[in-house]
Structures are given as structure tokens and as C-alpha cells.
Write an enzyme that holds these catalytic residues in place. Structure first.
Site, mmCIF file in Angstrom:
data_model
loop_
_atom_site.group_PDB
_atom_site.id
_atom_site.type_symbol
_atom_site.label_atom_id
_atom_site.label_comp_id
_atom_site.label_asym_id
_atom_site.label_seq_id
_atom_site.Cartn_x
_atom_site.Cartn_y
_atom_site.Cartn_z
ATOM 1 N N ARG A 115 1.225 -1.113 0.252
ATOM 2 C CA ARG A 115 -0.003 -0.320 -0.166
ATOM 3 C C ARG A 115 1.108 1.698 0.289
ATOM 4 O O ARG A 115 2.049 1.683 1.311
ATOM 5 C CB ARG A 115 -1.243 -0.149 1.058
ATOM 6 C CG ARG A 115 -1.873 1.442 1.630
ATOM 7 C CD ARG A 115 -2.887 1.172 2.476
ATOM 8 N NE ARG A 115 -2.874 2.027 2.450
ATOM 9 C CZ ARG A 115 -3.290 3.225 4.060
ATOM 10 N NH1 ARG A 115 -2.183 2.930 4.740
ATOM 11 N NH2 ARG A 115 -3.592 4.398 3.647
ATOM 12 N N HIS A 120 -2.733 11.007 1.008
ATOM 13 C CA HIS A 120 -2.045 11.047 2.200
ATOM 14 C C HIS A 120 -1.405 11.717 2.800
ATOM 15 O O HIS A 120 0.150 12.606 2.819
ATOM 16 C CB HIS A 120 -1.391 9.620 2.286
ATOM 17 C CG HIS A 120 -0.584 8.971 3.230
ATOM 18 N ND1 HIS A 120 -0.778 7.681 3.590
ATOM 19 C CD2 HIS A 120 -0.052 9.738 4.492
ATOM 20 C CE1 HIS A 120 -0.144 7.024 4.750
ATOM 21 N NE2 HIS A 120 0.312 8.704 5.376
ATOM 22 N N GLU A 179 -6.454 8.137 6.864
ATOM 23 C CA GLU A 179 -6.759 8.927 8.059
ATOM 24 C C GLU A 179 -7.502 10.480 8.134
ATOM 25 O O GLU A 179 -6.890 11.357 8.183
ATOM 26 C CB GLU A 179 -5.758 8.968 9.252
ATOM 27 C CG GLU A 179 -5.267 7.884 8.962
ATOM 28 C CD GLU A 179 -3.643 7.811 10.265
ATOM 29 O OE1 GLU A 179 -3.586 9.035 10.558
ATOM 30 O OE2 GLU A 179 -3.775 6.574 10.494
ATOM 31 N N ASN A 208 -6.534 1.733 10.309
ATOM 32 C CA ASN A 208 -5.640 1.997 10.526
ATOM 33 C C ASN A 208 -5.016 2.232 12.294
ATOM 34 O O ASN A 208 -5.949 2.726 12.777
ATOM 35 C CB ASN A 208 -4.705 3.510 10.499
ATOM 36 C CG ASN A 208 -4.348 3.181 8.574
ATOM 37 O OD1 ASN A 208 -4.546 2.665 7.911
ATOM 38 N ND2 ASN A 208 -4.229 4.766 8.556
ATOM 39 N N TYR A 224 -3.604 1.088 15.859
ATOM 40 C CA TYR A 224 -2.261 0.886 16.473
ATOM 41 C C TYR A 224 -2.153 1.017 17.450
ATOM 42 O O TYR A 224 -1.308 0.085 18.481
ATOM 43 C CB TYR A 224 -1.805 2.589 16.513
ATOM 44 C CG TYR A 224 -0.861 2.519 15.188
ATOM 45 C CD1 TYR A 224 -1.688 3.386 13.967
ATOM 46 C CD2 TYR A 224 0.415 2.384 14.710
ATOM 47 C CE1 TYR A 224 -1.142 3.540 12.654
ATOM 48 C CE2 TYR A 224 1.410 3.005 13.613
ATOM 49 C CZ TYR A 224 0.083 3.774 12.637
ATOM 50 O OH TYR A 224 0.874 2.941 11.545
ATOM 51 N N GLU A 261 -2.739 -0.213 8.124
ATOM 52 C CA GLU A 261 -2.019 -0.050 9.006
ATOM 53 C C GLU A 261 -2.058 -0.798 10.352
ATOM 54 O O GLU A 261 -2.618 -0.919 10.870
ATOM 55 C CB GLU A 261 -1.333 1.655 8.969
ATOM 56 C CG GLU A 261 -0.872 2.240 7.648
ATOM 57 C CD GLU A 261 -0.741 4.308 7.988
ATOM 58 O OE1 GLU A 261 -0.693 3.959 8.992
ATOM 59 O OE2 GLU A 261 -0.830 4.628 7.166
#
Ligand code: NOJ
Length: 505
Positions: free
Chosen positions: A95, A140, A185, A327, A329, A397
Site C-alpha cells: 500500500r 495521504h 485518516e 489504521n 495502532y 496500517e
């Protein structure tokens, strides 16, 4: 006798819900990068200035190490080495994002850069040659500065500009690219860039910035989705989605107030963007909309600071995604009363009016916001799965930062990815339609406001060397083994002396 029946029953239940111990063969393993963070060539050929070029050149004092991404890993020159690393890892997919200002230096479609298009053609062709599926993000964070001068995401024409840009890239690359993502995002674009000072264009319009941006972003997304669906999908046959950052936020206690606070925090962080696209009723999240409307009236605004979506707009946006890119984390706990911070009034987080808590025993990465939280992916994805009626997901991500000094023996990253991938297996077990996992990131790169001080790469990059030499960290060998065997072996100790390319890649 009773015991035998009981054992039989337990065995039957276990058989009915076998635990995934292996990743399916068609599960896509990949890594992710973003144009500004890796490409360099900031003014190569006819590329124009982006908002990140402008920010890093005019306000280096705001970047932790004073650096910029003028050159960074220089993928613009060394893209073949990047693809070689993808082959070393045995990636199924990669990606990456396109730079709008490299393809359309003028921001608009009157001039399409031949050099920009040629660069991405070469990059994509090199991946295709080795059977690596390109997954492309259209945006992005690196808006052409010229469009920012017109107000960027706050300009009501923004959705149209984005749709036109999207059509150009579908037309140029859609014969080979079958996975498209419109925005990366949204919260980081709208809140951090327009409602705060933590991402370009650091506008800090705290009252309306986030909300007006959110409206134009979801409209731009929907227009780009429909352009693909109507004009390109019939012949190109790919899919188009969006990537939203969804860190898990649960209530600190079981009180009703904490449950409500957590729900509002989730609506502010991702619901603003996910709800209009993925919910059945469409439109912005209900409770947050009510809070903002009420506060806006008290604050003397003539209408809510969160703009309305018309019924026609709601219809356009609802259902406008073939998949949900997540995404992910980390996790936080949310409290209605504890740990509240001071926020500008009015602002998104003043509207949310809640505090965050992170258990100190959760291991901490180099980034202050990043900790290894238990069951993090599982909690986030099973929640979204239920809320939005089981869409298709990709983890677009997931990654861990270290300081450069921590070197190549990145055991904390390995621990993090193994935990995350175990959580992925639990998520598959729960029946969530999760099709892939992309590690952030292939190699060290420019980490926005903190420059090169936080390293997320499976490969270390020597930014002082001419060739921006890339060296695999231990985690690269571990990830390679997981991709190859489709199993997480907690005891596997790789021989890290040399990386190699397996047959078939
Ligand atoms: C998410 C962003 O998409 C990416 O650009 C960033 O580098 C990583 N998080 C790590 O902070």
C-alpha cells in the site's frame, strides 16, 4: 457416563468454532508507506509544492529535528530497491500513496505531468512484474499548496477537485491497480490540520475547521467512489474504499457516564467519517451532532458548527465504500470525569469533554501516543463489525516506533506485531470479514512533525548515505517467516546475517 457426555459436548463446541491458528492463503500481507514520507524528489521535474513542502520549508522550527522530506528515502530514484525489499519480505501486497502535486502540478486537471505519471507507472509495473498487488491511496496528506491557497478542504469545490483528480489516476493506473483508497485518516487531516496545529496546514480554526473539513472530505470521498463505480469499475473491476484511523477507545469504568463518554470520543475520532459512509441511516453521528448543535447555540453561533448534510448528500455518501481500511495502532480508556485536559473553547475536544487514560504497564514505543495494548485489533474490529453490519475490512496500517539508537535488534517491534497478528487471528475467529494486514512501515521514513526521530521501519534507512541504504531489521525476518508459513511461531529465531529472495518472488 455424564463425564463422557460433557467431554463430547465440549469437543463438539470446540469443533464448531475452531480457532484460526493459520492465516488463510488468500489473506493479503503487506506493508504501507506514503508519498511525502518516502519519495523525496520534492521539486523533481514539474512537481509543484505541497502543503508539507510549505510547512517544513517555512516552519522547520515546528519539526522536532528541523528536517524535511525533500529527499528522505529517495524512493523517486530508488523505487526498484523498494520493490526488491517487498520481494525479500515475500509481500502479497503493497500500500502506497500518490502525490497529487506530482501528477497534477497545477492542482487542477488542465496539466497532467508526464514525468509524474511515468514515475508511478514504473513503480507499479515493477510490483506487478513480481506479483505484488498494488493498493493505492489517493490522498495521504500532501495537498498541492495551490489548492490550499484556495482554502483546501474548506472550499466547497474541494469535493469536485478531488473527484477530477481521482478520475485522472483511475484512468492512468486502473488497468493495473484494483484496490483504491480515497483518503488516509480523515481525523488527522481535518482535526490535526484544520482544527489544531499538529499536521499541515496547521490552521488551528478550532471551532469550525474540523467539522467543515469533515463534510467536504466525506463528500469528496463519495464523489470519487461513484466516479470509480460508474465509470471505471465496469471495465477495470477493482474496489474502492477509505482508510480511517480507529484506535480502540473503551470506557474506563462500567458507569453509564463513561460508556457515553467513550461513545462520544469514538464518534469524534472516527464516527464523523465512518458513520455517513457505513451506517444504515447515513449522516453524521447522532449524539455528537446533538452536542455540537446545543453547544453552538449556547456559544452564539447562528447554526451548528457541524454543518448539515442534505438528504441528497446523505444518499450520495451512504454505502460509498467497498471496504473499510482501518489504521490501527493502540487503545485508550475514556472517562467522563478523570484526566480531562484543557482544550480551546470551542473545539472538537471541548465538545467531546472527556478524559483519556492509558495503563502505565502497557509497553511504550518511542512515540508518546503509542503503546502495546491487549486485544486491541480484536476490540476495534469486532466493534466496527457489529456497528456497521459486517463490512469487508483491511488493516491498512499497524506498527511500532523505536529510536534509531535501538538498532536492528528490534525485539519490541517483534513483540508488538506478534501480539497484533494474534489479535487478527482472534478477529477472524469472531467471523469478521478481514482480508489483509499491512505493517507500517516498509522502511524508516519522515514521521511528520517528529521528522526522523521516530523509526517505524521493518528496514532501517541510513539517511546520511548517498543511496539511502536500507538494511533489514530482525522484525523483517520475522514478518517474512509469518507471511511464508501463515503461522506465528513465537519461538522462531531467524538467521539475520543475510536477507534473500524466495523462489517465485
Ligand atoms: C498513520 C499515518 O497514516 C502515517 O503516515 C504515520 O506515519 C503513521 N500513522 C505513524 O504515526
Amino acid at each position: 457416563m455424564k463425564l463422557i457426555i460433557l467431554i463430547g459436548l465440549v469437543a463438539a463446541i470446540c469443533n464448531a468454532t475452531p480457532r484460526h491458528s493459520k492465516f488463510p492463503d488468500d489473506f493479503l500481507f503487506g506493508t504501507t508507506t506514503a508519498a511525502y514520507q518516502i519519495e523525496g524528489g520534492w521539486n523533481a521535474d514539474d512537481k509543484s509544492e505541497s502543503i508539507w513542502d510549505r510547512l517544513t520549508h517555512t516552519r522547520p522550527d515546528l519539526i522536532k529535528d528541523g528536517n524535511n522530506a525533500d529527499v528522505t528515502a529517495n524512493t523517486y530514484t530508488y523505487y526498484k530497491r523498494d520493490v526488491e525489499m517487498m520481494r525479500e519480505l515475500g509481500l502479497d501486497a503493497y500500500r502506497f500513496s500518490l502525490s497529487w502535486s506530482r501528477i497534477l502540478p497545477n492542482g487542477f486537471t488542465n496539466h497532467i505531468s508526464e514525468a509524474g505519471v511515468a514515475f508511478y507507472n514504473n513503480y507499479i509495473d515493477e510490483m506487478i512484474k513480481y506479483n505484488i498487488t498494488p493498493m493505492v491511496t489517493l490522498y495521504h496528506w500532501d495537498l498541492p499548496q495551490k489548492l490550499q491557497d484556495f482554502g483546501g478542504f474548506l472550499n466547497p469545490d474541494f469535493p469536485l477537485w478531488f473527484e477530477r483528480y481521482a478520475k485522472v489516476v483511475y484512468e492512468k493506473f486502473g488497468d493495473r491497480v484494483k484496490h483504491w483508497m480515497t483518503f488516509n485518516e480523515p481525523k488527522e487531516i481535518c482535526f490535526q490540520g484544520y482544527g489544531d496545529v499538529s499536521k499541515a496546514p496547521i490552521l488551528n480554526i478550532t471551532d469550525l475547521g474540523t467539522y467543515v473539513c469533515a463534510k467536504n472530505l466525506v463528500l469528496g470521498h463519495a464523489k470519487a467512489y461513484h466516479a470509480y463505480n460508474n465509470l471505471f469499475k465496469p471495465s477495470q473491476g477493482g474496489v474502492c474504499g477509505i482508510v480511517i484511523s480507529v484506535n480502540w477507545m473503551g470506557p474506563l469504568t462500567d458507569s453509564e457516564e463513561d460508556h457515553f463518554a467513550a461513545e462520544i470520543a469514538r464518534q469524534a475520532a472516527w464516527g464523523l467519517y465512518a458513520e455517513p459512509i457505513f451506517s444504515e441511516q447515513g449522516g453524521f453521528p447522532k449524539e455528537l451532532s446533538e452536542i455540537v448543535a446545543k453547544k453552538s447555540a449556547e456559544q452564539g453561533y447562528p447554526t451548528s458548527r457541524l454543518p448539515e448534510l442534505s438528504d441528497e448528500q446523505k444518499d450520495l455518501i451512504r454505502g460509498s465504500a467497498d471496504f473499510f481500511g482501518v489504521n490501527h495502532y493502540t487503545s485508550f480508556f475514556i472517562s467522563a470525569t478523570e484526566n480531562k485536559q484543557v482544550h480551546p473553547v470551542p473545539s472538537l475536544y471541548d465538545d467531546v469533554d472527556a478524559g483519556g487514560y492509558v495503563p502505565p504497564e502497557w509497553p511504550q514505543a518511542e512515540s508518546d501516543w503509542l503503546r502495546l495494548a491487549p486485544d486491541s485489533i480484536y476490540n476495534a474490529l469486532t466493534h466496527l463489525h457489529k456497528k456497521y453490519n459486517g463490512p469487508t475490512f483491511y488493516i491498512t496500517e499497524n506498527g511500532w516506533s523505536q529510536a534509531l539508537e535501538e538498532g536492528l535488534e528490534d525485539d519490541s517491534r517483534i513483540k508488538y506485531h506478534r501480539a497484533a497478528l494474534n489479535s487478527v487471528l482472534d478477529t477472524l475467529d469472531a467471523g469478521v470479514d478481514l482480508r489483509g494486514y499491512m505493517a507500517w512501515t516498509l522502511m524508516d521514513n519522515f514521521e511528520w512533525m517528529v521528522g526522523f526521530t521516530e523509526r517505524f521501519g521493518l528496514y532501517e534507512v541510513d539517511f546520511t548515505s548517498e543511496q539511502k541504504t536500507r538494511t533489514p531489521r530482525k522484525s523483517a525476518f520475522i514478518y517474512k517467516q509469518i507471511i511464508k508459513t501463515r503461522v506465528i511461531d513465537p519461538d522462531y529465531e531467524p538467521d539475520t546475517r543475510t536477507m534473500w529472495i524466495d523462489e517465485g518472488h
